[in-house]
Design an enzyme around this catalytic site. Structure first.
Site, PDB file in Angstrom:
ATOM      1  N   ASN A 207       0.847  -1.201   0.000  1.00  0.00           N
ATOM      2  CA  ASN A 207       0.000   0.000   0.000  1.00  0.00           C
ATOM      3  C   ASN A 207       0.875   1.240   0.000  1.00  0.00           C
ATOM      4  O   ASN A 207       2.096   1.144   0.024  1.00  0.00           O
ATOM      5  CB  ASN A 207      -0.987  -0.023   1.173  1.00  0.00           C
ATOM      6  CG  ASN A 207      -0.263  -0.047   2.502  1.00  0.00           C
ATOM      7  OD1 ASN A 207       0.490   0.855   2.824  1.00  0.00           O
ATOM      8  ND2 ASN A 207      -0.478  -1.113   3.263  1.00  0.00           N
ATOM      9  N   PHE A 326      -5.011   4.298  14.806  1.00  0.00           N
ATOM     10  CA  PHE A 326      -5.308   5.270  13.755  1.00  0.00           C
ATOM     11  C   PHE A 326      -6.530   4.790  12.981  1.00  0.00           C
ATOM     12  O   PHE A 326      -6.794   3.585  12.922  1.00  0.00           O
ATOM     13  CB  PHE A 326      -4.118   5.414  12.795  1.00  0.00           C
ATOM     14  CG  PHE A 326      -3.108   6.427  13.258  1.00  0.00           C
ATOM     15  CD1 PHE A 326      -2.312   6.165  14.359  1.00  0.00           C
ATOM     16  CD2 PHE A 326      -2.963   7.642  12.601  1.00  0.00           C
ATOM     17  CE1 PHE A 326      -1.385   7.093  14.802  1.00  0.00           C
ATOM     18  CE2 PHE A 326      -2.042   8.581  13.041  1.00  0.00           C
ATOM     19  CZ  PHE A 326      -1.253   8.306  14.147  1.00  0.00           C
ATOM     20  N   LYS A 340     -14.466   2.089  15.910  1.00  0.00           N
ATOM     21  CA  LYS A 340     -13.158   1.417  15.917  1.00  0.00           C
ATOM     22  C   LYS A 340     -12.554   1.430  17.324  1.00  0.00           C
ATOM     23  O   LYS A 340     -11.964   0.454  17.780  1.00  0.00           O
ATOM     24  CB  LYS A 340     -12.221   2.143  14.945  1.00  0.00           C
ATOM     25  CG  LYS A 340     -11.526   1.211  13.974  1.00  0.00           C
ATOM     26  CD  LYS A 340     -10.911   1.927  12.814  1.00  0.00           C
ATOM     27  CE  LYS A 340     -11.658   1.609  11.529  1.00  0.00           C
ATOM     28  NZ  LYS A 340     -11.023   2.193  10.350  1.00  0.00           N
ATOM     29  N   LYS A 344     -11.800  -2.098  19.025  1.00  0.00           N
ATOM     30  CA  LYS A 344     -10.393  -2.489  19.220  1.00  0.00           C
ATOM     31  C   LYS A 344      -9.906  -2.150  20.628  1.00  0.00           C
ATOM     32  O   LYS A 344      -8.728  -2.239  20.914  1.00  0.00           O
ATOM     33  CB  LYS A 344      -9.513  -1.792  18.168  1.00  0.00           C
ATOM     34  CG  LYS A 344      -9.940  -2.102  16.724  1.00  0.00           C
ATOM     35  CD  LYS A 344      -8.844  -1.784  15.747  1.00  0.00           C
ATOM     36  CE  LYS A 344      -9.331  -1.920  14.315  1.00  0.00           C
ATOM     37  NZ  LYS A 344      -8.243  -2.023  13.349  1.00  0.00           N
TER      38      LYS A 344
END
Ligand code: CTP
Length: 404
Positions: A207, A326, A340, A344
């Site tokens: 990526n 992030f 998120k 997480k």
């Protein structure tokens, strides 16, 4: 800056006559200062002046046996917590950008792991020359910081950019660089860069992450006195001073490297762009195009990579370790980041809107929003990645204070 160890490297420009003032300013701030000079710097300022003001012997020669016997140049490079190059000539910038080490100062600059603060001074046309500007860009890219040059009348008679920053401004910038060791005692593990997931011996899924954000965070955490481990995907960036770097290639390797560091880790920051999927199998030999008939589609089976951040979040008690993730989002930034955060089990999510110009992959700037579990949201303006790192670590320090 009590007891902070600053090496001032002086090169040969007329602005060297201001260096005694810089040494005095640093000493007034409490620093221990040592000076090293090039032969041409000695034409503009006498070593004895710097020796008297610093209270330390001044190094001028790489090969002079007595000087090398007192403190050898590698020990001097290792000793420094910060190296200031003032004034930095066009020649010095070119040498530093190309990695040349043909005298004491250039050798010290190559050998040191300390951050470099460079104060250029030269004729305006030399400063504006594409070669000099290219060297400055290269050095900035490698994390070298610049103070000045300023505009004004120059000693050579020209007017324009090229004056060395004033000694007080250089000393203030040095103070900002050294900072207070507010993260002393913390062990910060940062993941950075993208992962590469091999398909066959030559092809990978990759990526566009450059690693710049994670590297800036690692550098800033080290500057604040933390023990820092940087688990990095493939990156051309230089390892920041005071940081231990562990190189990995794939998401699975990154996960193993993180788990190996976890027992001591008190702050975990997941800045890496870990590939969510990897090829289910890695072909032993290069996949030949002849293996497909014309127009036939190649099907590659992908499987999910482990979510390193979620694993660390699940394994971390709130008192023991702060976990920061992030989130790169293109819509519903805060709501998506909050989901998120919960999923997480993070203490903080740094969300960036990748649809905004100047934010996200590969650039030198980022626009982020901090999303905290207590519901607090702080949107930062477009900042350099270094500034984002500073703000993030300030916030981590506040979270740490609240928890303790
Ligand atoms: N991350 C991780 N391991 C992974 C994937 C992501 O540690 N395998 C971390 C990243 O470093 C980042 C955070 O998780 O801190 C967010 O990752 P992101 O890919 O944006 O979120 P996902 O949960 O994968 O959700 P989606 O891609 O669907 O938005």
């Amino acid at each position: 800056m009590p007891q902070r160890r600053v090496l001032v490297a002086v090169t040969g420009g007329i602005a060297a006559y201001k260096v005694p003032e810089l040494v005095r300013a640093l000493r007034r701030a409490g620093c221990t200062v040592r000076c090293a000079m090039t032969a041409s710097a000695g034409q503009f300022v006498a070593p004895l002046v710097l020796q008297t003001l610093s209270g330390e012997s001044v190094r001028t020669d790489l090969f002079e046996r007595e000087q090398e016997g007192q403190i050898d140049h590698i020990a001097l490079a290792d000793w420094a917590e910060l190296v200031i190059v003032a004034p930095a000539t066009a020649n010095l910038l070119a040498k530093l950008a190309s990695g040349l080490a043909d005298d004491l100062v250039s050798t010290l600059l190559l050998a040191t792991r300390a951050p470099l603060l460079v104060a250029p001074a030269m004729n305006v046309n030399m400063w504006n020359h594409p070669a000099t500007q290219a060297n400055v860009a290269t050095l900035r890219e490698r994390g070298v910081c610049f103070v000045g040059p300023e505009s004004g009348p120059l000693a050579c008679g020209w007017e324009g950019e090229g004056r060395m920053a004033e000694p007080a401004a250089i000393a203030a910038e040095a103070e900002r660089h050294l900072g207070a060791p507010t993260l002393a005692g913390e062990v910060v593990v940062v993941t950075a860069g993208g992962t590469r997931e091999p398909l066959d011996p030559v092809r990978v899924f990759a990526n566009r992450s450059s690693g710049k954000m994670g590297y800036a965070i690692a550098a800033e955490a080290a500057r604040r006195g933390a023990e820092v481990v940087l688990v990095s995907g493939p990156s051309a960036l230089a390892t920041p001073a005071g940081v231990r770097r562990v190189d990995v290639e794939t998401g699975l390797e990154m996960r193993d490297a993180v788990h190996a560091e976890l027992s001591k880790c008190t702050v975990f920051i997941a800045a890496a762009a870990v590939a969510d999927f990897r090829p289910a199998a890695r072909a032993e030999h290069k996949i030949k195009k002849e293996s497909l008939a014309d127009g036939e589609a190649l099907t590659i089976e992908l499987v999910r990579n482990p979510d390193i951040l979620a694993e660390v979040g699940a394994a971390s008690g709130r008192e023991r370790r702060l976990v920061v993730g992030f989130a790169a989002e293109s819509q519903d930034l805060v709501a998506a980041a909050r989901r998120k955060l919960e999923r997480k089990r993070c203490d903080l999510i740094v969300a960036n809107d990748i649809s905004r110009a100047g934010a996200g992959f590969d650039g030198d700037t980022n626009a982020v929003t901090f999303v905290c579990p207590e519901g607090e949201v702080e949107e930062l303006p477009l900042l350099s990645k270094r500034e984002v790192a500073e703000r993030l670590l300030e916030r981590i320090e506040t979270l740490r204070e609240k928890r303790s």
